[in-house]
Design an enzyme around this catalytic site. Structure first.
Site, PDB file in Angstrom:
ATOM      1  N   ARG A 143      -6.745   1.284  18.404  1.00 23.46           N
ATOM      2  CA  ARG A 143      -6.899   2.523  17.626  1.00 23.46           C
ATOM      3  C   ARG A 143      -8.021   3.401  18.173  1.00 23.46           C
ATOM      4  O   ARG A 143      -8.230   4.518  17.701  1.00 23.46           O
ATOM      5  CB  ARG A 143      -7.205   2.204  16.147  1.00 23.46           C
ATOM      6  CG  ARG A 143      -6.076   1.514  15.423  1.00 23.46           C
ATOM      7  CD  ARG A 143      -6.499   1.126  14.009  1.00 23.46           C
ATOM      8  NE  ARG A 143      -6.275   2.176  13.041  1.00 23.46           N
ATOM      9  CZ  ARG A 143      -5.213   2.252  12.232  1.00 23.46           C
ATOM     10  NH1 ARG A 143      -4.271   1.336  12.278  1.00 23.46           N
ATOM     11  NH2 ARG A 143      -5.088   3.236  11.370  1.00 23.46           N
ATOM     12  N   TYR A 146      -7.863   7.134  19.378  1.00 25.09           N
ATOM     13  CA  TYR A 146      -7.794   8.112  18.290  1.00 25.09           C
ATOM     14  C   TYR A 146      -9.134   8.187  17.557  1.00 25.09           C
ATOM     15  O   TYR A 146      -9.728   9.256  17.431  1.00 25.09           O
ATOM     16  CB  TYR A 146      -6.667   7.704  17.345  1.00 25.09           C
ATOM     17  CG  TYR A 146      -6.408   8.650  16.209  1.00 25.09           C
ATOM     18  CD1 TYR A 146      -5.664   9.817  16.407  1.00 25.09           C
ATOM     19  CD2 TYR A 146      -6.873   8.385  14.922  1.00 25.09           C
ATOM     20  CE1 TYR A 146      -5.406  10.687  15.356  1.00 25.09           C
ATOM     21  CE2 TYR A 146      -6.621   9.239  13.864  1.00 25.09           C
ATOM     22  CZ  TYR A 146      -5.882  10.392  14.083  1.00 25.09           C
ATOM     23  OH  TYR A 146      -5.628  11.250  13.030  1.00 25.09           O
ATOM     24  N   GLY A 149     -11.908   9.201  19.884  1.00 28.61           N
ATOM     25  CA  GLY A 149     -11.601  10.576  20.313  1.00 28.61           C
ATOM     26  C   GLY A 149     -11.989  11.570  19.223  1.00 28.61           C
ATOM     27  O   GLY A 149     -12.600  12.608  19.490  1.00 28.61           O
ATOM     28  N   VAL A 189       4.517   6.086   4.725  1.00 29.72           N
ATOM     29  CA  VAL A 189       5.311   6.761   3.688  1.00 29.72           C
ATOM     30  C   VAL A 189       6.705   7.107   4.217  1.00 29.72           C
ATOM     31  O   VAL A 189       7.721   6.814   3.571  1.00 29.72           O
ATOM     32  CB  VAL A 189       4.574   8.026   3.169  1.00 29.72           C
ATOM     33  CG1 VAL A 189       5.474   8.813   2.224  1.00 29.72           C
ATOM     34  CG2 VAL A 189       3.282   7.631   2.454  1.00 29.72           C
ATOM     35  N   SER A 190       6.756   7.674   5.428  1.00 29.87           N
ATOM     36  CA  SER A 190       8.069   8.041   5.973  1.00 29.87           C
ATOM     37  C   SER A 190       8.878   6.779   6.296  1.00 29.87           C
ATOM     38  O   SER A 190      10.095   6.746   6.067  1.00 29.87           O
ATOM     39  CB  SER A 190       7.919   8.945   7.198  1.00 29.87           C
ATOM     40  OG  SER A 190       6.886   8.490   8.030  1.00 29.87           O
ATOM     41  N   PHE A 192       8.777   3.784   4.745  1.00 28.07           N
ATOM     42  CA  PHE A 192       9.290   3.162   3.512  1.00 28.07           C
ATOM     43  C   PHE A 192      10.427   4.006   2.917  1.00 28.07           C
ATOM     44  O   PHE A 192      11.445   3.466   2.480  1.00 28.07           O
ATOM     45  CB  PHE A 192       8.169   2.996   2.479  1.00 28.07           C
ATOM     46  CG  PHE A 192       7.214   1.846   2.747  1.00 28.07           C
ATOM     47  CD1 PHE A 192       7.326   1.049   3.886  1.00 28.07           C
ATOM     48  CD2 PHE A 192       6.191   1.543   1.839  1.00 28.07           C
ATOM     49  CE1 PHE A 192       6.445  -0.009   4.126  1.00 28.07           C
ATOM     50  CE2 PHE A 192       5.310   0.489   2.072  1.00 28.07           C
ATOM     51  CZ  PHE A 192       5.425  -0.286   3.213  1.00 28.07           C
ATOM     52  N   GLY A 208       0.343  -6.885   2.818  1.00 27.28           N
ATOM     53  CA  GLY A 208       0.600  -5.703   1.997  1.00 27.28           C
ATOM     54  C   GLY A 208      -0.503  -5.419   0.983  1.00 27.28           C
ATOM     55  O   GLY A 208      -0.352  -4.530   0.141  1.00 27.28           O
ATOM     56  N   PRO A 275      -7.224  -0.931   9.099  1.00 28.87           N
ATOM     57  CA  PRO A 275      -8.262  -0.956   8.059  1.00 28.87           C
ATOM     58  C   PRO A 275      -7.780  -1.631   6.774  1.00 28.87           C
ATOM     59  O   PRO A 275      -6.647  -1.420   6.334  1.00 28.87           O
ATOM     60  CB  PRO A 275      -8.569   0.530   7.827  1.00 28.87           C
ATOM     61  CG  PRO A 275      -8.173   1.199   9.099  1.00 28.87           C
ATOM     62  CD  PRO A 275      -6.976   0.436   9.588  1.00 28.87           C
ATOM     63  N   GLN A 277      -9.112  -1.309   3.702  1.00 25.59           N
ATOM     64  CA  GLN A 277      -9.213  -0.484   2.488  1.00 25.59           C
ATOM     65  C   GLN A 277      -9.677   0.913   2.857  1.00 25.59           C
ATOM     66  O   GLN A 277     -10.403   1.096   3.836  1.00 25.59           O
ATOM     67  CB  GLN A 277     -10.195  -1.121   1.505  1.00 25.59           C
ATOM     68  CG  GLN A 277     -11.538  -1.423   2.141  1.00 25.59           C
ATOM     69  CD  GLN A 277     -12.502  -2.111   1.191  1.00 25.59           C
ATOM     70  OE1 GLN A 277     -12.188  -2.343   0.041  1.00 25.59           O
ATOM     71  NE2 GLN A 277     -13.693  -2.430   1.682  1.00 25.59           N
TER      72      GLN A 277
END
Ligand code: NAD
Ligand code: UDP
Length: 318
Positions: A143, A146, A149, A189-190, A192, A208, A275, A277
């Protein structure tokens, strides 16, 4: 307020296309600059006939020459599978992109807003995350291109501000969702919603129980434009996100309920450095911008489900 000539880098992407729409509705001239890596022309096709809108296909790793009064710098793939696809390019997009928009802002005396991210906090050991928390980021993980960066981009923004007096604004965006995400975006989200609508297994990574806080895109765009219009001298960084915190299991169950899907949950390995949380402290945005999110997760999910449902019905997701 006099109308402005506004550059939006990454303007054909998910958030950028909503932002372009709002800025046009406010009567501004908008230049949408995008290399179409994750952005799509469909996101902005309805704006093309507007004489105050212009699309420029360009990569922010190359210098940008134009005149403008304000710049929103959003160019950068945001979904982990997309930004990890070519990590060196992601680092260049963040660092060279920041240098180029800052150079442009300096020459044009434009106000420039950076779309930073909650990822600057890494896998946070402080919960929830206030702006003063400096983060816990792996500098050499998958990661990092990103996260680091975006951290370097923040550094460049503040150095241009101190060294050259550039008028900067920095927002740290927490997980945002809504219509115009790509169906193959790869974010939770997309994924699921598409899986639930197609009756495919819903892929939960890890157990999860990791959490995220989800902000609906209209709330975010409102926060970004408020930040652009905020008082002189207020640079941020300021968190923009919805403090409602959910586990990925809760999200999966909510999506199944709202879609009425009979898809099953399946468990997949947790990606490295995911991550555990994340939840924003948004007191600063409340005080300085008079901003707080207004769209509850369930309402935002229903709007997003309708968007993907229409896409599937018309067969345009291919
Ligand atoms: P997105 O991937 O839909 O949009 C990014 C846009 O940038 C795309 O249109 C893409 O084609 C364009 N782009 C990528 N590299 C480019 C380059 N080198 N030159 C020109 N254009 C380039 O993602 P999004 O969710 O709309 O995110 C927009 C911005 O907000 C990103 O900077 C992202 O880091 C930031 N952000 C988003 C979230 C979120 O939850 N959506 C959270 C934190 C930060
Ligand atoms: N996630 C998941 N299933 C998916 C995609 C993502 O369980 O199909 C998890 C992912 O591991 C992370 C959370 O959802 O814990 C949010 O992931 P996303 O990629 O949307 O955003 P980010 O991790 O960058 O916050």
């Amino acid at each position: 307020m006099p109308h402005k000539r506004i550059l939006v880098t990454g303007g054909a992407g998910f958030i950028g296309s909503h932002l372009c729409e709002t800025l046009l509705e406010q009567g501004n001239e908008v230049i949408c600059l995008d290399n179409l890596f994750t952005g799509r022309k469909e996101n902005i096709s309805h704006l093309m006939d507007n004489p105050r809108f212009e699309f420029v296909q360009h990569d922010v790793t190359e210098p940008i020459y134009m005149e403008c009064d304000q710049i929103y710098n959003l160019a950068c793939p945001a979904s982990p599978p997309h930004y990890q696809h070519d990590p060196i390019k992601t680092a260049k997009t963040n660092v060279l992109g920041a240098l180029h928009v800052l150079g442009l802002a300096k020459r044009c005396r434009a106000r420039v807003l950076q779309a930073s991210t909650s990822e600057v906090y890494g896998d946070p050991e402080v919960h929830p995350q206030p702006e003063g928390y400096r983060g816990y980021v792996n500098p050499h993980g998958i990661r990092s291109c990103y996260d680091e960066g975006k951290r370097m981009a923040e550094t460049l923004f503040f150095d241009y501000h101190r060294q050259h007096g550039v008028d900067i604004k920095v927002v740290r965006i927490f997980n945002t969702y809504g219509p115009k995400m790509r169906p193959d975006d790869g974010r939770v989200v997309s994924n699921f919603i598409m899986q639930a609508l197609k009756g495919e297994d819903v892929t939960v990574y890890g157990d999860g129980r990791q959490t995220r806080s989800f902000c609906y895109v209209s709330d975010l765009v409102d926060g970004m434009t408020r930040m652009m219009g905020s008082r002189d001298g207020f640079t941020g960084p300021v968190n923009l996100g919805n403090p409602g915190e959910f586990t990925m299991l809760e999200l999966a169950k909510l999506v199944l309920d709202l879609t009425g899907s009979r898809s099953k949950l399946v468990y997949k390995p947790l990606p490295q450095d995911d991550p555990a949380q994340r939840r924003p402290v948004i007191d600063l945005a409340g005080r300085e911008l008079g901003w707080e999110p207004t769209v509850p997760l369930e309402d935002g999910l229903l709007l997003t489900i309708r968007y993907f449902g229409n896409m599937l019905a018309s067969g345009s997701e291919e």
